[in-house]
Design a protein around this motif. Sequence first.
Motif, PDB file in Angstrom:
ATOM      1  N   ALA A 158       0.829  -1.211   0.000  1.00  0.00           N
ATOM      2  CA  ALA A 158       0.000   0.000   0.000  1.00  0.00           C
ATOM      3  C   ALA A 158       0.860   1.255   0.000  1.00  0.00           C
ATOM      4  N   ASP A 165       2.279   1.589  -3.528  1.00  0.00           N
ATOM      5  CA  ASP A 165       1.280   1.984  -4.520  1.00  0.00           C
ATOM      6  C   ASP A 165       0.907   3.461  -4.388  1.00  0.00           C
ATOM      7  N   VAL A 166       0.740   3.930  -3.166  1.00  0.00           N
ATOM      8  CA  VAL A 166       0.370   5.340  -2.958  1.00  0.00           C
ATOM      9  C   VAL A 166       1.489   6.250  -3.456  1.00  0.00           C
ATOM     10  N   ASP A 189      -6.299   3.644   3.477  1.00  0.00           N
ATOM     11  CA  ASP A 189      -7.396   3.412   2.523  1.00  0.00           C
ATOM     12  C   ASP A 189      -7.021   2.335   1.502  1.00  0.00           C
ATOM     13  N   VAL A 190      -5.811   2.426   0.977  1.00  0.00           N
ATOM     14  CA  VAL A 190      -5.373   1.452  -0.018  1.00  0.00           C
ATOM     15  C   VAL A 190      -5.209   0.066   0.615  1.00  0.00           C
ATOM     16  N   GLN A 192      -6.824  -0.951   3.113  1.00  0.00           N
ATOM     17  CA  GLN A 192      -8.117  -1.337   3.692  1.00  0.00           C
ATOM     18  C   GLN A 192      -7.960  -1.733   5.157  1.00  0.00           C
TER      19      GLN A 192
END
Length: 200
Positions: A16, A19-20, A36-37, A39
């Motif tokens: 995550a 990716d961000v 958020d990414v 979860q």
Amino acid sequence: MRTEPDAETAARLSAAVWDVLAERGIEGVSVRAVADVAQCTTGLIMHHFGSRAAMLVHARRLMFGRTTERANAAEAGRVEPVERLTGVLEGALPLDNERAAEVRVWLGFAAAAVGDAQLAAVHAEGNRDWVGRITRLVAACAPGIDDEARYQVAALRLVALTDGLATLSVLDPATYTPGKQVAALAGAVAGAVRDLEEER
């Protein structure tokens, strides 16, 4: 007592962060965005990383790990010294989507490191390892020169070229196509080896 997440959760949090940073750049990296990414809760992110700066350091180390794996494979798969050097350097160029994402992570981290001594130290550590590897590979291409500094200067030229190509290709991929990057690198490696051989 602090407990670490299981391996699967740790991998998800790591992915995550990556990716961000790759998709949103340095400005988009926040505890909330990563949560958020991934979860998960922001509390889990803070518990695992501790701070936003720690997330950035983690991403930089992930990138260094990826490039190291690729470089090791390139070295192991080639016999001729010039081919090994070229293959390792090609691994640092954004010739596909995965490596383009790595360059975006590197650029985001480098921008943040300009004003942060901790991040700058992490960057310098990775960069010095990389320069050391390229210096060793350059020396294998033109052995017999007593002055180690000459090998390092040649290595610095090649590292600067690949870093420049990587940066510019992310900003202007139409001009710095994969084919042109590979051709520019091949010419630079040939020139560096030729210059060293003339000095012997």
